[in-house]
Design a protein around this motif. Structure first.
Motif, mmCIF file in Angstrom:
data_model
loop_
_atom_site.group_PDB
_atom_site.id
_atom_site.type_symbol
_atom_site.label_atom_id
_atom_site.label_comp_id
_atom_site.label_asym_id
_atom_site.label_seq_id
_atom_site.Cartn_x
_atom_site.Cartn_y
_atom_site.Cartn_z
ATOM 1 N N LEU A 83 0.825 -1.210 0.000
ATOM 2 C CA LEU A 83 0.000 0.000 0.000
ATOM 3 C C LEU A 83 0.860 1.260 0.000
ATOM 4 C CD1 LEU A 83 -2.801 -0.944 2.574
ATOM 5 C CD2 LEU A 83 -3.044 -0.763 0.086
ATOM 6 N N ASP A 84 2.026 1.147 0.626
ATOM 7 C CA ASP A 84 2.916 2.299 0.763
ATOM 8 C C ASP A 84 3.923 2.390 -0.380
ATOM 9 O OD1 ASP A 84 3.943 4.553 2.054
ATOM 10 O OD2 ASP A 84 5.399 3.368 3.181
ATOM 11 N N ASP A 85 3.801 1.508 -1.379
ATOM 12 C CA ASP A 85 4.741 1.467 -2.500
ATOM 13 C C ASP A 85 6.178 1.261 -2.049
ATOM 14 O OD1 ASP A 85 2.804 1.808 -4.503
ATOM 15 O OD2 ASP A 85 2.813 3.986 -4.238
ATOM 16 N N ALA A 86 6.349 0.576 -0.917
ATOM 17 C CA ALA A 86 7.699 0.302 -0.425
ATOM 18 C C ALA A 86 8.348 -0.797 -1.267
ATOM 19 C CB ALA A 86 7.653 -0.119 1.046
ATOM 20 N N ASP A 87 9.663 -0.729 -1.399
ATOM 21 C CA ASP A 87 10.386 -1.745 -2.141
ATOM 22 C C ASP A 87 10.307 -3.085 -1.419
ATOM 23 O OD1 ASP A 87 11.166 0.096 -4.031
ATOM 24 O OD2 ASP A 87 13.059 0.556 -3.015
ATOM 25 N N ARG A 88 10.366 -4.146 -2.204
ATOM 26 C CA ARG A 88 10.420 -5.478 -1.617
ATOM 27 C C ARG A 88 11.760 -5.633 -0.911
ATOM 28 N NH1 ARG A 88 8.700 -10.824 -5.030
ATOM 29 N NH2 ARG A 88 9.313 -12.423 -3.541
ATOM 30 N N THR A 89 11.729 -5.873 0.412
ATOM 31 C CA THR A 89 12.938 -5.859 1.222
ATOM 32 C C THR A 89 12.996 -7.089 2.108
ATOM 33 O OG1 THR A 89 12.831 -3.434 1.284
ATOM 34 C CG2 THR A 89 14.302 -4.505 2.853
ATOM 35 N N ALA A 90 14.140 -7.768 2.128
ATOM 36 C CA ALA A 90 14.296 -8.974 2.931
ATOM 37 C C ALA A 90 14.233 -8.649 4.421
ATOM 38 C CB ALA A 90 15.615 -9.658 2.599
ATOM 39 N N THR A 91 13.559 -9.508 5.183
ATOM 40 C CA THR A 91 13.499 -9.364 6.637
ATOM 41 C C THR A 91 14.191 -10.513 7.361
ATOM 42 O OG1 THR A 91 11.349 -10.509 6.765
ATOM 43 C CG2 THR A 91 11.317 -8.104 6.485
ATOM 44 N N TRP A 92 14.517 -11.582 6.630
ATOM 45 C CA TRP A 92 15.169 -12.751 7.234
ATOM 46 C C TRP A 92 16.027 -13.432 6.182
ATOM 47 C CZ3 TRP A 92 15.015 -17.817 5.688
ATOM 48 C CH2 TRP A 92 15.561 -18.760 6.570
ATOM 49 N N PRO A 93 17.191 -13.967 6.567
ATOM 50 C CA PRO A 93 17.875 -13.826 7.855
ATOM 51 C C PRO A 93 18.540 -12.462 7.983
ATOM 52 C CG PRO A 93 19.183 -15.178 6.367
ATOM 53 C CD PRO A 93 17.900 -14.879 5.639
ATOM 54 N N ALA A 94 18.472 -11.896 9.170
ATOM 55 C CA ALA A 94 18.949 -10.523 9.378
ATOM 56 C C ALA A 94 20.434 -10.371 9.072
ATOM 57 C CB ALA A 94 18.664 -10.094 10.822
ATOM 58 N N THR A 154 22.246 -11.500 6.678
ATOM 59 C CA THR A 154 22.563 -11.249 5.271
ATOM 60 C C THR A 154 21.600 -10.275 4.603
ATOM 61 O OG1 THR A 154 21.283 -13.189 4.608
ATOM 62 C CG2 THR A 154 23.649 -13.499 5.001
ATOM 63 N N ALA A 155 20.485 -9.945 5.266
ATOM 64 C CA ALA A 155 19.538 -8.983 4.700
ATOM 65 C C ALA A 155 20.108 -7.575 4.867
ATOM 66 C CB ALA A 155 18.191 -9.094 5.408
ATOM 67 N N PRO A 156 19.791 -6.650 3.944
ATOM 68 C CA PRO A 156 18.920 -6.808 2.783
ATOM 69 C C PRO A 156 19.620 -7.335 1.525
ATOM 70 C CG PRO A 156 19.578 -4.529 2.959
ATOM 71 C CD PRO A 156 20.218 -5.244 4.134
ATOM 72 N N THR A 157 20.956 -7.597 1.624
ATOM 73 C CA THR A 157 21.675 -8.076 0.433
ATOM 74 C C THR A 157 21.113 -9.405 -0.051
ATOM 75 O OG1 THR A 157 23.662 -6.959 1.223
ATOM 76 C CG2 THR A 157 23.942 -8.614 -0.482
ATOM 77 N N PHE A 158 20.817 -10.294 0.891
ATOM 78 C CA PHE A 158 20.271 -11.601 0.520
ATOM 79 C C PHE A 158 19.308 -12.055 1.607
ATOM 80 C CE2 PHE A 158 20.326 -16.247 0.729
ATOM 81 C CZ PHE A 158 19.963 -16.563 -0.567
ATOM 82 N N GLY A 159 18.131 -12.483 1.210
ATOM 83 C CA GLY A 159 17.167 -12.978 2.187
ATOM 84 C C GLY A 159 15.769 -13.005 1.614
ATOM 85 N N ALA A 160 14.788 -13.188 2.494
ATOM 86 C CA ALA A 160 13.391 -13.298 2.092
ATOM 87 C C ALA A 160 12.539 -12.356 2.934
ATOM 88 C CB ALA A 160 12.895 -14.731 2.256
ATOM 89 N N GLN A 161 11.496 -11.833 2.323
ATOM 90 C CA GLN A 161 10.562 -10.958 3.040
ATOM 91 C C GLN A 161 9.435 -11.835 3.583
ATOM 92 O OE1 GLN A 161 8.658 -7.870 0.693
ATOM 93 N NE2 GLN A 161 8.582 -6.505 2.448
ATOM 94 N N ILE A 162 9.586 -12.255 4.862
ATOM 95 C CA ILE A 162 8.599 -13.158 5.456
ATOM 96 C C ILE A 162 7.882 -12.540 6.652
ATOM 97 C CG2 ILE A 162 9.802 -15.215 4.640
ATOM 98 C CD1 ILE A 162 10.901 -15.612 7.462
ATOM 99 N N ASP A 163 8.266 -11.343 7.048
ATOM 100 C CA ASP A 163 7.591 -10.620 8.132
ATOM 101 C C ASP A 163 6.715 -9.545 7.496
ATOM 102 O OD1 ASP A 163 9.181 -11.534 10.802
ATOM 103 O OD2 ASP A 163 10.554 -11.377 9.091
#
Length: 332
Positions: A274-285, A287-296
């Motif tokens: 809704l906020d037009d925020a970029d897709r950003t990894a939340t886990w694992p912290a 290696t995020a945001p360089t590498f990870g998954a947005q699961i939170d």
């Protein structure tokens, strides 16, 4: 068939290339095949079985092996493989786009609230979470993996600012807590292996359903359980569509998982979307945001608008926190 076409057909496979190009074409073919399996399940709207759901969490990062394979195919002059790679890159680019419908809430704004969700990894990140809460000053806090010591510390440190709470006590990863500045009325929550409490908040005279999400992760041997618990969250989302809903927590799933998309398909939206925020990894912290998954995620019903969604680094936990500002809209 003309001679040129016959010659292209007979020599386009990896086995027909000169030795140097042959190895490159075979490597490209193996990479394309592996990525194609995962992309195939994503296209079929299915999570499949191990290792597919685990790899789906990192779907955007499949661009790297696909790009490498495409380069190998080009260097090997394997034109069929080149076309294969272009198709895969196109599908990956399509799926990386944020999923779910967005639209402006109907009705006038009636209240504003800030929501923060954080998995504190067996309580280890509790101290850092307390500091983040004091800094960000959210109105609602969803805490996952809040075991007994975490629960006690939140009571000691935050009960003055957050006099209302709803918790499922437990050790290790089983404990979860909702903290609120607003009065809460308890609900049954969602049954699961780990605690998923629920409540109804009185937000300036307007009822808002709160539901914490923390289904089991899709570890090998427990993918069916992960699916069932995400399904239970989906059922909770549809239980009372007339009351505004905030569904937040560690979903152990990204938008590339069909089970998570089915929750969004109930009419919920990711606040980040809704906020037009970029897709950003939340886990694992680590290696995020360089590498990870947005699961939170913070998911909200159609009654909400969202603004200033941020991903916060919280020390001593393997998850990053999500905080977002919501605007509740009332009836027309």
């Amino acid at each position: 068939m003309d001679t040129a076409a016959a010659e292209w057909t007979a020599t386009d496979g990896p086995e027909h290339r000169p030795p140097g190009r042959r190895s490159g074409a075979w490597c490209a073919a193996l990479l394309f095949a592996a990525v194609s399996v995962v992309v195939g399940f994503r296209t079929a709207d299915s999570d499949g079985n191990t290792p597919v759901p685990q790899v789906l969490a990192f779907l955007p990062w499949l661009l790297a092996p696909t790009g490498l394979a495409l380069l190998l195919a080009l260097l090997s002059r394997w034109w069929l493989g080149t076309a294969w790679g272009v198709v895969l890159l196109g599908l990956l680019a399509w799926f990386i786009e944020p999923y779910g419908k967005v639209g402006d809430p109907v009705g006038r704004p009636v209240a504003e609230l800030r929501v923060l969700t954080s998995n504190v990894e067996f309580g280890q990140g509790t101290g850092s979470l307390v500091a983040a809460v004091r800094r960000e000053e959210p109105d609602l806090v969803f805490v996952q993996e809040c075991e007994y010591e975490c629960d006690a510390r939140l009571k000691d440190d935050l009960s003055q600012d957050y006099p209302h709470r709803r918790a499922v006590e437990g050790g290790g990863s089983e404990g979860s807590v909702i903290l609120s500045r607003f009065p809460l009325r308890p609900t049954d929550g969602v049954p699961g292996t780990m605690g998923m409490p629920g409540a109804i908040a009185d937000v300036e005279g307007h009822p808002v359903r709160l539901q914490l999400a923390h289904p089991m992760p899709p570890i090998p041997g427990q993918v069916d359980l992960w699916n069932r618990e995400l399904g239970a969250l989906r059922d909770a989302a549809t239980a009372d569509r007339g009351t505004p809903l905030v569904l937040a927590g560690d979903f152990n799933a990204s938008q590339d998982h069909a089970a998570f998309r089915r929750i969004l398909d109930t009419g919920l939206s990711d606040a980040a979307r809704l906020d037009d925020a970029d897709r950003t990894a939340t886990w694992p912290a680590r290696t995020a945001p360089t590498f990870g998954a947005q699961i939170d995620h913070v998911l909200v019903s159609k009654h909400f608008g969202a603004d200033r969604t941020r991903i916060l680094d919280v020390a001593d936990t393997d998850h990053r926190a999500v905080v977002t500002d919501l605007t509740l809209h009332g009836d027309k």
